[in-house]
Design an enzyme around this catalytic site. Structure first.
Site, PDB file in Angstrom:
ATOM      1  N   ARG A  43       0.832  -1.208   0.000  1.00 13.06           N
ATOM      2  CA  ARG A  43       0.000   0.000   0.000  1.00 13.06           C
ATOM      3  C   ARG A  43       0.869   1.261   0.000  1.00 13.06           C
ATOM      4  O   ARG A  43       1.728   1.430   0.860  1.00 13.06           O
ATOM      5  CB  ARG A  43      -0.918   0.014   1.223  1.00 13.06           C
ATOM      6  CG  ARG A  43      -1.976   1.125   1.166  1.00 13.06           C
ATOM      7  CD  ARG A  43      -2.934   1.068   2.348  1.00 13.06           C
ATOM      8  NE  ARG A  43      -3.516  -0.250   2.539  1.00 13.06           N
ATOM      9  CZ  ARG A  43      -4.548  -0.736   1.835  1.00 13.06           C
ATOM     10  NH1 ARG A  43      -5.091  -0.002   0.881  1.00 13.06           N
ATOM     11  NH2 ARG A  43      -5.014  -1.939   2.089  1.00 13.06           N
ATOM     12  N   GLU A  95       0.203  -7.779  -4.137  1.00 11.91           N
ATOM     13  CA  GLU A  95      -0.917  -6.911  -4.479  1.00 11.91           C
ATOM     14  C   GLU A  95      -0.536  -5.454  -4.271  1.00 11.91           C
ATOM     15  O   GLU A  95       0.130  -5.096  -3.300  1.00 11.91           O
ATOM     16  CB  GLU A  95      -2.171  -7.244  -3.667  1.00 11.91           C
ATOM     17  CG  GLU A  95      -2.147  -6.767  -2.235  1.00 11.91           C
ATOM     18  CD  GLU A  95      -3.510  -6.763  -1.549  1.00 11.91           C
ATOM     19  OE1 GLU A  95      -4.096  -5.674  -1.430  1.00 11.91           O
ATOM     20  OE2 GLU A  95      -3.951  -7.834  -1.119  1.00 11.91           O
ATOM     21  N   THR A 152      -7.843  -3.532  -2.529  1.00 14.20           N
ATOM     22  CA  THR A 152      -8.811  -2.437  -2.391  1.00 14.20           C
ATOM     23  C   THR A 152      -9.562  -2.234  -3.706  1.00 14.20           C
ATOM     24  O   THR A 152      -9.767  -1.118  -4.173  1.00 14.20           O
ATOM     25  CB  THR A 152      -8.132  -1.132  -1.911  1.00 14.20           C
ATOM     26  OG1 THR A 152      -7.158  -1.452  -0.905  1.00 14.20           O
ATOM     27  CG2 THR A 152      -9.136  -0.184  -1.279  1.00 14.20           C
ATOM     28  N   LYS A 199     -10.660 -13.597   2.511  1.00 18.86           N
ATOM     29  CA  LYS A 199      -9.737 -12.730   3.233  1.00 18.86           C
ATOM     30  C   LYS A 199     -10.455 -12.258   4.498  1.00 18.86           C
ATOM     31  O   LYS A 199     -11.392 -11.459   4.428  1.00 18.86           O
ATOM     32  CB  LYS A 199      -9.366 -11.528   2.344  1.00 18.86           C
ATOM     33  CG  LYS A 199      -8.695 -10.376   3.062  1.00 18.86           C
ATOM     34  CD  LYS A 199      -8.569  -9.185   2.112  1.00 18.86           C
ATOM     35  CE  LYS A 199      -8.225  -7.915   2.865  1.00 18.86           C
ATOM     36  NZ  LYS A 199      -8.096  -6.755   1.966  1.00 18.86           N
ATOM     37  N   GLY A 257      -3.541  -7.802  11.785  1.00 19.93           N
ATOM     38  CA  GLY A 257      -3.346  -8.448  13.083  1.00 19.93           C
ATOM     39  C   GLY A 257      -2.576  -9.750  13.028  1.00 19.93           C
ATOM     40  O   GLY A 257      -2.326 -10.368  14.054  1.00 19.93           O
ATOM     41  N   GLY A 284       0.680  -6.444   5.195  1.00 17.30           N
ATOM     42  CA  GLY A 284       0.785  -5.090   4.682  1.00 17.30           C
ATOM     43  C   GLY A 284       1.928  -4.328   5.309  1.00 17.30           C
ATOM     44  O   GLY A 284       3.083  -4.430   4.892  1.00 17.30           O
ATOM     45  N   SER A 285       1.620  -3.558   6.373  1.00 17.35           N
ATOM     46  CA  SER A 285       2.648  -2.708   6.982  1.00 17.35           C
ATOM     47  C   SER A 285       3.777  -3.521   7.607  1.00 17.35           C
ATOM     48  O   SER A 285       4.865  -3.000   7.844  1.00 17.35           O
ATOM     49  CB  SER A 285       2.022  -1.795   8.038  1.00 17.35           C
ATOM     50  OG  SER A 285       1.367  -2.548   9.037  1.00 17.35           O
TER      51      SER A 285
END
Length: 201
Positions: free
Chosen positions: A10, A33, A62, A122, A152, A172-173
């Protein structure tokens, strides 16, 4: 395809995405992604597909509309991940021969997604449903259903999620944040793969 991990980039930019993905692939993660709320996401997807399309499953996250599914396909992507369970998005994805991973949190959404043809589920946000929630939902899903935890889930708790019935993860992060260098991303990816392999071995 190898490990059941999707790297979520992202905020990544087209001028850095190929180098970042090189490290992710070398670490052993071959699903990537680019969320559509990133800068020029279709350009990034096209660049990754051009560089690594033979070696990885590449697409967008997204994804909220059938029109954007088409744009991802036009950019060369084969993976559609959404934060919600939108039946028209799932149907368009399957019509174009792409993989569909809608976001779900309730049994109703899980079964609506599967009936619409989703390839997998997901669980998002994963920490909202939690390990116990996943365990309860998993008990009623068809046993062959692929279920990924996103939000999480990370190297420190992979084992808890797998014990609850999770088959894979979207990270992600934990793997990429805006401003990270390709070297930093590679280090994160190596740590994620090592933790995943310990749990899955």
């Amino acid at each position: 395809m190898g490990r059941e991990i999707i790297a979520i980039l992202r905020g990544v930019k087209p001028d850095e995405v190929v180098e970042i993905c090189e490290g992710i692939l070398e670490a052993g993660i071959d699903r990537i992604e680019v969320p559509l709320n990133s800068p020029q996401p279709f350009d990034s997807i096209a660049k990754i597909v051009d560089a690594y399309g033979k070696d990885a499953l590449i697409g967008a996250g997204t994804v909220l509309t059938p029109e954007n599914v088409q744009k991802v396909k036009d950019a060369g992507g084969d993976l559609i991940v959404s934060p919600d369970c939108c039946v028209p998005v799932i149907e368009k994805t399957k019509e174009l021969g792409m993989q569909s991973w809608p976001g779900v949190i309730t049994p109703t959404e899980c079964f609506a997604a599967l009936r619409a043809g989703a390839d997998g589920l997901k669980i998002f946000p994963g920490d909202l449903l939690g390990v116990n929630g996943v365990k309860a939902v998993r008990a009623v899903l068809p046993p062959e259903t692929a279920v990924y935890a996103v939000g999480g889930a990370g190297p420190d708790n992979f084992a808890d999620w797998v014990a609850a019935g999770i088959t894979g993860f979207g990270i992600g992060s934990g793997i990429y944040k805006v401003g990270m260098s390709a070297a930093e991303v590679r280090m994160k990816a190596d740590a994620i793969v090592a933790a995943y392999d310990r749990v899955m071995s």
